[in-house]
Design a protein around this motif. Structure first.
Motif, PDB file in Angstrom:
ATOM      1  N   ARG A  27       2.962   1.062   3.384  1.00 56.18           N
ATOM      2  CA  ARG A  27       2.564  -0.017   4.277  1.00 56.18           C
ATOM      3  C   ARG A  27       2.487  -1.316   3.477  1.00 56.18           C
ATOM      4  N   GLY A  64      -2.019   1.897  10.081  1.00 49.48           N
ATOM      5  CA  GLY A  64      -3.080   2.169   9.103  1.00 49.48           C
ATOM      6  C   GLY A  64      -4.407   1.468   9.379  1.00 49.48           C
ATOM      7  N   LYS A  65      -4.596   0.944  10.585  1.00 51.90           N
ATOM      8  CA  LYS A  65      -5.821   0.203  10.913  1.00 51.90           C
ATOM      9  C   LYS A  65      -7.065   1.096  10.839  1.00 51.90           C
ATOM     10  N   GLU A 106      -9.572  -3.307  16.245  1.00 45.36           N
ATOM     11  CA  GLU A 106      -8.157  -2.971  16.402  1.00 45.36           C
ATOM     12  C   GLU A 106      -7.689  -3.471  17.769  1.00 45.36           C
ATOM     13  N   ASP A 119       1.059  -2.236  14.447  1.00 42.45           N
ATOM     14  CA  ASP A 119       1.491  -1.253  15.427  1.00 42.45           C
ATOM     15  C   ASP A 119       0.707   0.047  15.298  1.00 42.45           C
ATOM     16  N   LEU A 120       0.875   0.904  16.287  1.00 45.55           N
ATOM     17  CA  LEU A 120       0.332   2.263  16.200  1.00 45.55           C
ATOM     18  C   LEU A 120       0.825   2.908  14.912  1.00 45.55           C
ATOM     19  N   LEU A 128       0.877  -1.174   0.000  1.00 51.86           N
ATOM     20  CA  LEU A 128       0.000   0.000   0.000  1.00 51.86           C
ATOM     21  C   LEU A 128       0.913   1.222   0.000  1.00 51.86           C
ATOM     22  N   PRO A 129       1.221   1.764  -1.181  1.00 48.60           N
ATOM     23  CA  PRO A 129       2.234   2.814  -1.260  1.00 48.60           C
ATOM     24  C   PRO A 129       1.857   4.118  -0.564  1.00 48.60           C
ATOM     25  N   ASP A 130       0.562   4.392  -0.466  1.00 46.41           N
ATOM     26  CA  ASP A 130       0.163   5.645   0.190  1.00 46.41           C
ATOM     27  C   ASP A 130      -1.196   5.470   0.872  1.00 46.41           C
ATOM     28  N   GLU A 131      -1.618   6.537   1.556  1.00 47.84           N
ATOM     29  CA  GLU A 131      -2.872   6.464   2.306  1.00 47.84           C
ATOM     30  C   GLU A 131      -4.052   6.088   1.416  1.00 47.84           C
TER      31      GLU A 131
HETATM   32  P1  ADP Z   1      -3.521   2.937  13.294  1.00 47.89           P
HETATM   33  O1  ADP Z   1      -5.013   2.959  13.406  1.00 47.89           O
HETATM   34  O2  ADP Z   1      -3.008   1.593  12.843  1.00 47.89           O
HETATM   35  O3  ADP Z   1      -2.814   3.410  14.529  1.00 47.89           O
HETATM   36  P2  ADP Z   1      -3.885   5.089  11.359  1.00 47.89           P
HETATM   37  O4  ADP Z   1      -4.874   4.506  10.433  1.00 47.89           O
HETATM   38  O5  ADP Z   1      -4.360   6.059  12.355  1.00 47.89           O
HETATM   39  O6  ADP Z   1      -3.073   3.925  12.126  1.00 47.89           O
HETATM   40  O7  ADP Z   1      -2.757   5.696  10.413  1.00 47.89           O
HETATM   41  C1  ADP Z   1      -1.634   6.401  10.875  1.00 47.89           C
HETATM   42  C2  ADP Z   1      -1.080   7.209   9.741  1.00 47.89           C
HETATM   43  O8  ADP Z   1      -0.652   6.390   8.657  1.00 47.89           O
HETATM   44  C3  ADP Z   1      -2.070   8.209   9.156  1.00 47.89           C
HETATM   45  O9  ADP Z   1      -1.433   9.454   9.111  1.00 47.89           O
HETATM   46  C4  ADP Z   1      -2.331   7.690   7.752  1.00 47.89           C
HETATM   47  O10 ADP Z   1      -2.554   8.724   6.844  1.00 47.89           O
HETATM   48  C5  ADP Z   1      -1.048   6.973   7.441  1.00 47.89           C
HETATM   49  N1  ADP Z   1      -1.194   5.917   6.396  1.00 47.89           N
HETATM   50  C6  ADP Z   1      -2.184   5.011   6.271  1.00 47.89           C
HETATM   51  N2  ADP Z   1      -1.941   4.182   5.241  1.00 47.89           N
HETATM   52  C7  ADP Z   1      -0.768   4.580   4.683  1.00 47.89           C
HETATM   53  C8  ADP Z   1       0.026   4.102   3.576  1.00 47.89           C
HETATM   54  N3  ADP Z   1      -0.359   3.027   2.848  1.00 47.89           N
HETATM   55  N4  ADP Z   1       1.186   4.746   3.293  1.00 47.89           N
HETATM   56  C9  ADP Z   1       1.575   5.800   4.045  1.00 47.89           C
HETATM   57  N5  ADP Z   1       0.883   6.309   5.096  1.00 47.89           N
HETATM   58  C10 ADP Z   1      -0.275   5.695   5.423  1.00 47.89           C
END
Ligand code: ADP
Ligand code: MG
Length: 153
Positions: free
Chosen positions: A133, A40-41, A108, A36-37, A8-11
């Motif tokens: 991710r 991206g969950k 989560e 982990d925290l 998953l290269p980006d959000e």
């Molecule tokens: P979690 O719930 O696992 O603690 P979050 O969903 O809150 O994590 O995400 C934490 C950060 O990671 C957010 O800023 C989100 O934008 C970023 N993020 C999510 N997926 C990706 C991705 N594939 N690549 C880069 N950043 C990501």
């Protein structure tokens, strides 16, 4: 295939995976979200909820433990058990009743309520990989397997 994995290269890619899952799941499915925290969950949960018709924010239910979304097709319960510590709270809060044939449950930190939670149909593992991710989805039941099959087609 009972496992599916990729990067998953980006959000947006995380949101898209959540949306794909939304179209593949059936009511009654339990999904554990491992990672982990910051893995991206919650982002994945947001992609899934938006695809199911939720408008608006998706907050991390870190303090409330669960946030419920009554949507057109089904009710989604989004758990964040990071701060869950007292097994008695599980019964007191009636969390058992959140799981059933008409709901989708996203969980989560499922390890925090080990022994209390119903088993997962799908386990989604997320991990930081470079600036993006990686993910791996494993089917643990027939329901999960059907979902994974729909996800791949
Ligand atoms: P979690 O719930 O696992 O603690 P979050 O969903 O809150 O994590 O995400 C934490 C950060 O990671 C957010 O800023 C989100 O934008 C970023 N993020 C999510 N997926 C990706 C991705 N594939 N690549 C880069 N950043 C990501
Ligand atoms: Mg989170």
């Amino acid at each position: 295939t009972s496992v599916r994995q990729g990067s998953l290269p980006d959000e947006d890619a995380t949101l898209a995976l959540g949306a794909a899952l939304a179209h593949a799941i059936a009511p009654g499915t339990v999904i554990y979200l491992w990672g982990d925290l910051g893995a991206g969950k919650t982002t994945l949960s947001r992609g899934l909820l938006t695809a199911l018709g939720h408008h608006g924010r998706v907050k991390s239910p870190t303090y409330t433990l669960v946030e419920s979304y009554p949507l057109a097709s089904l009710t989604v319960h989004h758990f964040d058990l990071y701060r869950f510590a007292d097994p008695e709270e599980w019964e007191d809060a009636g969390f058992r009743d959140y799981f059933g044939p008409d709901t989708l449950c996203l969980v989560e930190w499922p390890d925090k309520a080990e022994g209390l939670l119903p088993r997962a149909d799908l386990v989604v593992e997320l991990a930081v990989a470079g600036s993006g991710r990686s993910y791996r989805i494993t089917a643990q039941t027939d329901i999960g397997q059907s979902c994974l099959t729909r996800l791949s087609t």
